[in-house]
Design a protein around this motif. Structure first.
Motif, PDB file in Angstrom:
ATOM      1  N   PRO A 262       0.838  -1.206   0.000  1.00 51.51           N
ATOM      2  CA  PRO A 262       0.000   0.000   0.000  1.00 51.51           C
ATOM      3  C   PRO A 262       0.873   1.256   0.000  1.00 51.51           C
ATOM      4  O   PRO A 262       1.979   1.249   0.537  1.00 51.51           O
ATOM      5  CB  PRO A 262      -0.781  -0.086   1.320  1.00 51.51           C
ATOM      6  CG  PRO A 262      -0.425  -1.408   1.941  1.00 51.51           C
ATOM      7  CD  PRO A 262       0.829  -1.891   1.304  1.00 51.51           C
ATOM      8  N   ILE A 324      -2.992   5.107   4.821  1.00 48.97           N
ATOM      9  CA  ILE A 324      -2.544   5.601   3.509  1.00 48.97           C
ATOM     10  C   ILE A 324      -3.410   6.764   3.015  1.00 48.97           C
ATOM     11  O   ILE A 324      -3.362   7.110   1.835  1.00 48.97           O
ATOM     12  CB  ILE A 324      -2.497   4.480   2.445  1.00 48.97           C
ATOM     13  CG1 ILE A 324      -3.801   3.686   2.404  1.00 48.97           C
ATOM     14  CG2 ILE A 324      -1.316   3.562   2.693  1.00 48.97           C
ATOM     15  CD1 ILE A 324      -3.905   2.732   1.209  1.00 48.97           C
ATOM     16  N   THR A 372      -5.701  -1.180   6.232  1.00 46.75           N
ATOM     17  CA  THR A 372      -4.826  -0.607   5.200  1.00 46.75           C
ATOM     18  C   THR A 372      -3.931  -1.669   4.566  1.00 46.75           C
ATOM     19  O   THR A 372      -3.722  -1.671   3.351  1.00 46.75           O
ATOM     20  CB  THR A 372      -3.941   0.507   5.800  1.00 46.75           C
ATOM     21  OG1 THR A 372      -4.782   1.577   6.231  1.00 46.75           O
ATOM     22  CG2 THR A 372      -2.941   1.035   4.787  1.00 46.75           C
ATOM     23  N   THR A 399       2.160  -4.648   5.854  1.00 43.30           N
ATOM     24  CA  THR A 399       2.815  -3.483   6.434  1.00 43.30           C
ATOM     25  C   THR A 399       2.366  -3.143   7.845  1.00 43.30           C
ATOM     26  O   THR A 399       3.072  -2.420   8.550  1.00 43.30           O
ATOM     27  CB  THR A 399       2.572  -2.258   5.535  1.00 43.30           C
ATOM     28  OG1 THR A 399       1.168  -2.216   5.206  1.00 43.30           O
ATOM     29  CG2 THR A 399       3.385  -2.326   4.261  1.00 43.30           C
ATOM     30  N   GLY A 400       1.204  -3.649   8.265  1.00 47.70           N
ATOM     31  CA  GLY A 400       0.741  -3.296   9.604  1.00 47.70           C
ATOM     32  C   GLY A 400      -0.284  -4.290  10.129  1.00 47.70           C
ATOM     33  O   GLY A 400      -1.114  -4.787   9.372  1.00 47.70           O
TER      34      GLY A 400
HETATM   35  C1  LIG Z   1       2.564   3.976   6.579  1.00 46.04           C
HETATM   36  C2  LIG Z   1       1.884   2.770   6.073  1.00 46.04           C
HETATM   37  C3  LIG Z   1       1.818   2.472   4.699  1.00 46.04           C
HETATM   38  C4  LIG Z   1       2.314   3.370   3.590  1.00 46.04           C
HETATM   39  O1  LIG Z   1       3.561   3.900   3.753  1.00 46.04           O
HETATM   40  P1  LIG Z   1       3.998   5.259   3.045  1.00 46.04           P
HETATM   41  O2  LIG Z   1       5.421   5.311   3.325  1.00 46.04           O
HETATM   42  O3  LIG Z   1       3.206   6.369   3.702  1.00 46.04           O
HETATM   43  O4  LIG Z   1       3.676   5.164   1.603  1.00 46.04           O
HETATM   44  C5  LIG Z   1       1.209   1.298   4.326  1.00 46.04           C
HETATM   45  N1  LIG Z   1       0.663   0.468   5.228  1.00 46.04           N
HETATM   46  C6  LIG Z   1       0.690   0.724   6.546  1.00 46.04           C
HETATM   47  C7  LIG Z   1       0.068  -0.243   7.480  1.00 46.04           C
HETATM   48  C8  LIG Z   1       1.307   1.880   7.014  1.00 46.04           C
HETATM   49  O5  LIG Z   1       1.314   2.135   8.326  1.00 46.04           O
END
Ligand SMILES: *Cc1c(COP(=O)(O)O)cnc(C)c1O
Ligand SMILES: [Zn+2]
Length: 404
Positions: A262, A324, A372, A399-400
């Motif tokens: 993402p 995002i 996200t 990513t999270g």
């Molecule tokens: C911050 C984040 C993103 C995207 O990262 P960017 O560096 O802002 O493009 C994607 N997924 C999660 C869960 C995030 O916390």
């Protein structure tokens, strides 16, 4: 933390917006040559983003330049160097005396049922939710604390929809440092609870994430604290790129065809692209994978720029994908240039698509991530409708993991 990591091989900083090469300094922030000057129409020849249209609001973000011949010998570091610091030859700083939470070295595993449905040869999940505060953001935070300490700072700041702030707050709690975080008005109760538990100084903005960024920058300038704002501080993306190094190594240097993540400000996917390009430069992999960046349709300015369409400047759209939901992305030139270099794509998906992808990730892979993060699967599903993925290998970067 006492360990031997290689000397960093960083040699300079290159601006995406004006192409200027500046000498390396740990004080560096946004490009000095860009300060007070109007933006060019497009990034000039010397910029890694050469030819890409510049938005007047794009800040002069700098990219760390390395001596790759010098780095090759000790990449990755020999011996028992933990997590992210194994890649020290391509990081701008070495671990200092601070006690950091253990970051990186997250697992990767196949998701065969999802692969089959998408027609892929293989699909892997790189599970960065298994970092100390459940997000890939921890990779940037580890560098921020190390750099702050190298510069004698005991306080840090950042703006964040939640994950970057929680990451900073957790690492600061562990290391005995202070932090001030700026979050948007809509930051969830779950996220505020994490921040308060860690003892962060929390500023809830009256506005959105973009306003929180402005407030945090102003506050940082006043306080002299160290910045963990990943787009502005040129060194933090270097921490995030280590996820690409790990994927390369975990797949035995057989790079996947596609890597999907993402996109908000653009730091994460931009960093992943840089990491894979560096692996190719060092001859570890044959070819860098195509990058697929995913935005929520309600707030998708980078997808619009990728298509050459005008970016809506109203506050119109919205999305539940809070991490995002960035209306004025600060690292757009970086992510656009990396996606272009990889011959990749930027895709938008609806919130309904993300919702459906999130439940398929749970039911067909046994993985629960934050809303996200599920956008990555929704993006890959959308790509599978546009082109055949037969015979291809893909990696979704999770990513999270904080569900709220
Ligand atoms: C911050 C984040 C993103 C995207 O990262 P960017 O560096 O802002 O493009 C994607 N997924 C999660 C869960 C995030 O916390
Ligand atoms: Zn510049």
């Amino acid at each position: 933390m006492v360990m031997t990591t290689p000397e960093p091989r960083a040699t300079g900083l290159r601006c995406f917006r004006c192409g200027t090469l500046a000498p390396l300094s740990l004080d560096a922030y946004l490009c000095a040559a860009c300060a007070g000057r109007p933006a060019p129409k497009e990034a000039p020849r010397d910029s890694p983003a050469a030819g890409i249209a510049v938005d007047p609001a794009d800040p002069g973000v700098q990219d760390v330049v390395y001596d790759y011949d010098a780095a090759a010998a000790d990449f990755p570091a020999e011996g028992r160097v933990p997590g992210l610091w194994r890649w020290g030859a391509l990081l701008p700083v070495q671990p200092g005396p601070l006690d950091l939470l253990p970051v990186g070295g997250t697992p990767i595993f196949p998701a065969p049922a999802l692969a089959k449905r998408l027609g892929l040869r293989a699909l892997y999940l790189k599970d960065d939710t298994r970092n100390p505060t459940q997000a890939l953001k921890d990779r940037a935070t580890a560098l921020a604390l190390t750099l702050a300490s190298a510069r004698g700072k005991e306080a840090l700041f950042c703006a964040s929809a939640g994950n970057a702030a929680i990451s900073l707050a957790g690492f600061c709690a562990h290391a005995g440092l202070r932090c001030a975080v700026h979050v948007p008005s809509y930051a969830s109760q779950v996220r505020l609870d994490w921040l308060r538990r860690f003892g962060a100084e929390v500023h809830v903005s009256k506005g959105d994430y973009d306003q929180a960024v402005e407030e945090s920058e102003a506050e940082g300038e006043r306080s002299g604290a160290y910045s963990r704002n990943c787009a502005y501080n040129p060194f933090l993306v270097e921490g995030k790129k280590t996820v690409a190094f790990e994927i390369g190594e975990q797949l035995r240097w057989l790079a996947p065809d596609l890597v999907v993540a993402p996109v908000g400000d653009g730091c994460t996917l931009g960093a992943i692209g840089k990491g894979f390009r560096e692996l190719a430069t060092l001859g570890r992999i044959k070819k860098a994978p195509r990058l697929v960046g995913v935005q929520a349709r309600g707030v998708s300015p980078i997808v619009a720029r990728f298509r050459g369409a005008p970016v809506p400047d109203d506050e119109g759209g919205s999305t539940r994908a809070a991490s995002i939901a960035v209306r004025r992305p600060r690292n757009a030139l970086r992510v656009l240039s990396e996606v272009r270099a990889s011959e990749g794509a930027l895709i938008d998906v609806s919130d309904a698509d993300i919702e459906a992808a999130s439940s398929r990730l749970a039911r067909e892979a046994g993985v629960v991530v934050e809303y996200t993060a599920a956008a990555a699967l929704a993006g890959l599903e959308s790509l599978a409708e546009q082109e055949s993925l037969a015979g291809k290998t893909a990696v979704l970067v999770l990513t999270g993991g904080r569900v709220d």
